[in-house]
Scaffold this motif. Structure first.
Motif, PDB file in Angstrom:
ATOM      1  N   GLY A 138     -28.566 138.030 -21.163  1.00 25.91           N
ATOM      2  CA  GLY A 138     -27.390 138.767 -21.589  1.00 25.91           C
ATOM      3  C   GLY A 138     -26.105 137.988 -21.445  1.00 25.91           C
ATOM      4  O   GLY A 138     -25.014 138.568 -21.437  1.00 25.91           O
ATOM      5  N   VAL A 139     -26.211 136.674 -21.331  1.00 21.95           N
ATOM      6  CA  VAL A 139     -25.030 135.811 -21.231  1.00 21.95           C
ATOM      7  C   VAL A 139     -24.645 135.345 -22.629  1.00 21.95           C
ATOM      8  O   VAL A 139     -25.490 134.855 -23.388  1.00 21.95           O
ATOM      9  CB  VAL A 139     -25.317 134.593 -20.327  1.00 21.95           C
ATOM     10  N   ARG A 140     -23.389 135.500 -22.984  1.00 17.95           N
ATOM     11  CA  ARG A 140     -22.917 135.049 -24.291  1.00 17.95           C
ATOM     12  C   ARG A 140     -22.839 133.519 -24.292  1.00 17.95           C
ATOM     13  O   ARG A 140     -22.186 132.918 -23.438  1.00 17.95           O
ATOM     14  CB  ARG A 140     -21.550 135.636 -24.601  1.00 17.95           C
ATOM     15  N   ALA A 141     -23.497 132.905 -25.262  1.00 17.53           N
ATOM     16  CA  ALA A 141     -23.512 131.444 -25.331  1.00 17.53           C
ATOM     17  C   ALA A 141     -23.329 130.999 -26.770  1.00 17.53           C
ATOM     18  O   ALA A 141     -23.924 131.574 -27.688  1.00 17.53           O
ATOM     19  CB  ALA A 141     -24.836 130.901 -24.784  1.00 17.53           C
ATOM     20  N   VAL A 142     -22.500 129.982 -26.959  1.00 15.96           N
ATOM     21  CA  VAL A 142     -22.313 129.364 -28.271  1.00 15.96           C
ATOM     22  C   VAL A 142     -22.852 127.944 -28.190  1.00 15.96           C
ATOM     23  O   VAL A 142     -22.394 127.134 -27.374  1.00 15.96           O
ATOM     24  CB  VAL A 142     -20.831 129.353 -28.689  1.00 15.96           C
ATOM     25  N   LEU A 143     -23.843 127.642 -29.028  1.00 17.94           N
ATOM     26  CA  LEU A 143     -24.476 126.322 -29.052  1.00 17.94           C
ATOM     27  C   LEU A 143     -24.012 125.595 -30.306  1.00 17.94           C
ATOM     28  O   LEU A 143     -24.266 126.050 -31.427  1.00 17.94           O
ATOM     29  CB  LEU A 143     -26.001 126.484 -29.046  1.00 17.94           C
ATOM     30  N   VAL A 144     -23.316 124.474 -30.113  1.00 24.47           N
ATOM     31  CA  VAL A 144     -22.802 123.706 -31.251  1.00 24.47           C
ATOM     32  C   VAL A 144     -23.520 122.369 -31.333  1.00 24.47           C
ATOM     33  O   VAL A 144     -23.880 121.759 -30.323  1.00 24.47           O
ATOM     34  CB  VAL A 144     -21.279 123.497 -31.152  1.00 24.47           C
ATOM     35  N   GLU A 145     -23.746 121.910 -32.548  1.00 22.62           N
ATOM     36  CA  GLU A 145     -24.452 120.657 -32.809  1.00 22.62           C
ATOM     37  C   GLU A 145     -23.735 119.932 -33.952  1.00 22.62           C
ATOM     38  O   GLU A 145     -23.557 120.491 -35.034  1.00 22.62           O
ATOM     39  CB  GLU A 145     -25.908 120.945 -33.184  1.00 22.62           C
ATOM     40  N   LYS A 146     -23.310 118.691 -33.693  1.00 21.38           N
ATOM     41  CA  LYS A 146     -22.556 117.969 -34.722  1.00 21.38           C
ATOM     42  C   LYS A 146     -23.414 117.601 -35.918  1.00 21.38           C
ATOM     43  O   LYS A 146     -22.898 117.454 -37.036  1.00 21.38           O
ATOM     44  CB  LYS A 146     -21.916 116.720 -34.124  1.00 21.38           C
ATOM     45  N   GLY A 147     -24.711 117.440 -35.734  1.00 19.42           N
ATOM     46  CA  GLY A 147     -25.589 117.150 -36.860  1.00 19.42           C
ATOM     47  C   GLY A 147     -25.754 118.360 -37.766  1.00 19.42           C
ATOM     48  O   GLY A 147     -25.535 119.498 -37.368  1.00 19.42           O
ATOM     49  N   GLU A 148     -26.185 118.073 -39.000  1.00 20.20           N
ATOM     50  CA  GLU A 148     -26.369 119.153 -39.966  1.00 20.20           C
ATOM     51  C   GLU A 148     -27.676 119.907 -39.758  1.00 20.20           C
ATOM     52  O   GLU A 148     -27.931 120.917 -40.399  1.00 20.20           O
ATOM     53  CB  GLU A 148     -26.317 118.592 -41.393  1.00 20.20           C
ATOM     54  N   GLY A 149     -28.531 119.382 -38.884  1.00 23.98           N
ATOM     55  CA  GLY A 149     -29.800 120.039 -38.600  1.00 23.98           C
ATOM     56  C   GLY A 149     -30.370 119.529 -37.302  1.00 23.98           C
ATOM     57  O   GLY A 149     -29.737 118.743 -36.582  1.00 23.98           O
ATOM     58  N   LEU A 150     -31.584 119.946 -36.980  1.00 25.37           N
ATOM     59  CA  LEU A 150     -32.252 119.501 -35.763  1.00 25.37           C
ATOM     60  C   LEU A 150     -32.665 118.042 -35.878  1.00 25.37           C
ATOM     61  O   LEU A 150     -32.857 117.517 -36.977  1.00 25.37           O
ATOM     62  CB  LEU A 150     -33.483 120.372 -35.501  1.00 25.37           C
ATOM     63  N   PHE A 151     -32.833 117.395 -34.746  1.00 34.06           N
ATOM     64  CA  PHE A 151     -33.280 116.006 -34.697  1.00 34.06           C
ATOM     65  C   PHE A 151     -34.600 115.862 -35.450  1.00 34.06           C
ATOM     66  O   PHE A 151     -35.535 116.648 -35.233  1.00 34.06           O
ATOM     67  CB  PHE A 151     -33.440 115.594 -33.236  1.00 34.06           C
ATOM     68  N   PRO A 152     -34.738 114.856 -36.339  1.00 39.02           N
ATOM     69  CA  PRO A 152     -35.910 114.803 -37.212  1.00 39.02           C
ATOM     70  C   PRO A 152     -37.088 113.973 -36.712  1.00 39.02           C
ATOM     71  O   PRO A 152     -38.138 113.951 -37.353  1.00 39.02           O
ATOM     72  CB  PRO A 152     -35.329 114.136 -38.473  1.00 39.02           C
ATOM     73  N   GLY A 153     -36.947 113.263 -35.577  1.00 36.90           N
ATOM     74  CA  GLY A 153     -37.977 112.321 -35.167  1.00 36.90           C
ATOM     75  C   GLY A 153     -38.891 112.826 -34.068  1.00 36.90           C
ATOM     76  O   GLY A 153     -38.704 113.897 -33.497  1.00 36.90           O
ATOM     77  N   SER A 154     -39.896 112.002 -33.755  1.00 35.06           N
ATOM     78  CA  SER A 154     -40.923 112.387 -32.781  1.00 35.06           C
ATOM     79  C   SER A 154     -40.589 111.963 -31.367  1.00 35.06           C
ATOM     80  O   SER A 154     -41.320 112.274 -30.438  1.00 35.06           O
ATOM     81  CB  SER A 154     -42.264 111.738 -33.169  1.00 35.06           C
TER      82      SER A 154
END
Length: 478
Positions: free
Chosen positions: A25-41
């Motif tokens: 119930g904690v308000r959290a804002v998650l920001v990511e400078k990339g346009e999507g999730l990391f694409p590698g393994s």
């Protein structure tokens, strides 16, 4: 405040923390400078302790379906197959350790599943959003975003990777060493099913011209992770698809037609370093922003996940349950020694592998024995314990509980008071679940207060002192 916590960086660290906070119930804002999730393994192994964390967060079934056990290593010399061996020692699950083996799953898939879980819980990631400014005060932080928005929050967590701009802006140093000055190439490639390498082994050419090459098949398709070393420490690593294809065809028996596609590539230099602090007022460092590892032993991602898991419940107690802000001091105090120990393990394994090529990894990489006995949050009130007895600060083992398991009882954002061979002192409250066993050898006899992150916080032969402990962490028993 516009929100309770701003998290910068949607890697495994940021995603795990966001999931844990949202379910509290904690308000959290998650920001990511990339346009999507990391694409590698990149971080492709989830250790047993991390699997327990994902069990608690409700992600494990999906992770198990998407992953697999590690295949056996297969040595090559040119086109000649040599011996097979297990890089990771195989273990059988037990009552106490239900997830006994490291799971092979590429980092991008782990992050996809974490993101799906976060969305299920009502959270989300603001992609394409960078932190452009940060101001701190005694009361909170102000985070300027590339969208033009300024967020006011009680706390900010930097999960923005090994080159963390937040860590640098705070003036926090990074102390460490170069584990190996020679560069490495890490890439994801799609290989033809007709290629000489099969998906049943992890293939390695230790004596390949120019440096060793390893190809590990990744679950769920025709993708392999490529790791290539360079004997020349001054070599420039070319990550262009055609250069990766040329490296493979030059150093291994693969042909150009075998390399169907190069999906992602990165150059890497093995370094071991740790931030001089994990906290600056209302800003916390977590994951690679706090410590960077050699990939040997698969410790980096797993240590990062546990940073988030350690910090999440403490932020929840302070922000939602009235715990004193001093509780947050224990994050740095608990996680810095663990990070230092794990850095030592990964560095030693990297150097052993460089010299011998295939040292087997055992219990030391599973992170099941890491704990917090020296923490101020580990209160052991029993006397005369045996050397191998479970103590405050240790990981709480799983075990049978009626038709269910202890992990089923522990799962969730609450504390658990477990009585083994002694009476329960009081009925359960909304924030402390209670359970009782007549006997269980793994615990011995007594009362055990299990923290929300699955470690024994307080242990006693009688309930004297448990209420004081609960008050200090913002919880009550009855």
């Amino acid at each position: 405040m516009d929100t309770d916590v701003v998290i910068v960086g949607a890697g495994p660290t940021g995603l795990v923390l966001a999931i844990d906070l949202v379910r509290r119930g904690v308000r959290a804002v998650l920001v990511e400078k990339g346009e999507g999730l990391f694409p590698g393994s990149r971080g492709k192994g989830l250790q047993p302790r991390s699997l327990e964390v994902l069990d608690d967060l409700g992600v494990l079934p999906a992770v198990q379906e998407a992953g697999s056990l590690y295949p056996r290593m297969l040595g090559w010399e040119g086109a000649e197959r040599l011996a097979e061996w297990d890089m990771l020692a195989r273990s059988q699950p037990t009552e106490q350790v239900p997830y006994a083996n490291t799971l092979l799953i590429p980092q991008f898939r782990t992050q996809e599943l974490l993101h799906e879980r976060l969305t299920e819980l009502g959270g989300d990631v603001r992609f394409g959003t960078a932190l452009t400014g940060l101001r701190r005060s005694e009361d909170g932080v102000e985070a300027d975003l590339s969208t033009g928005e300024t967020l006011r929050a009680a706390y900010l967590v930097a999960a923005d990777g090994g080159r963390s701009t937040i860590r640098k802006a705070l003036g926090i140093g990074m102390t460490g060493e170069t584990v190996d000055p020679r560069p490495m190439l890490v890439a994801d490639v799609r290989l033809s099913p007709d290629a000489i390498v099969d998906r049943g082994n992890w293939h390695i050419w230790l004596k390949a011209p120019g440096g060793a090459v390893a190809l590990c098949p990744l679950p769920g398709g025709d993708r392999f992770q490529l790791i290539a070393g360079f004997e020349d420490g001054t070599a420039a690593v070319d990550t262009a698809p055609e250069a990766v294809r040329t490296l493979l065809t030059t150093r291994t028996p693969l042909t150009g037609a075998d390399v169907v596609e190069v999906l992602w590539a990165s150059d890497f230099r093995a370094r071991a370093a740790m931030a001089d602090r994990f906290r600056a007022g209302r800003v916390f460092l977590a994951g690679d922003a706090a410590h960077v590892h050699s990939p040997a032993g698969g410790q980096g991602l797993n240590t990062s996940v546990q940073d988030a898991y350690n910090l999440g419940w403490k932020l929840g107690q302070v922000l939602r349950h009235g715990a004193p802000a001093a509780l947050l001091d224990s994050y740095e105090a608990e996680r810095m020694p663990v990070a230092a120990d794990v850095l030592g393990i990964s560095t030693r394994l990297h150097r052993a592998s460089s010299e011998g090529g295939g040292a087997q990894r055992g219990e030391e990489v599973q992170q099941l024995t890491l704990g917090y006995r020296d923490s101020t949050l580990a209160v052991e009130t029993r006397d005369g314990l045996a050397e191998d007895a479970l103590r405050a600060g240790d990981r709480a083992p799983d075990g049978p509980y009626g038709e269910a398991r202890l992990f089923d009882v522990f799962r969730g954002p609450h504390f658990t008071l477990l009585a083994v061979g002694v009476p329960l002192p009081a009925p359960a409250s909304g924030h402390v679940r209670t359970a009782r066993l007549d006997a269980y050898e793994s615990y011995g006899t007594g009362l055990f207060l299990i923290r929300p992150d699955g470690y024994v916080g307080w242990a006693g032969a009688t309930p004297d002192g448990v209420d004081d402990y609960l008050a200090a962490v913002g919880a009550v028993l009855a």
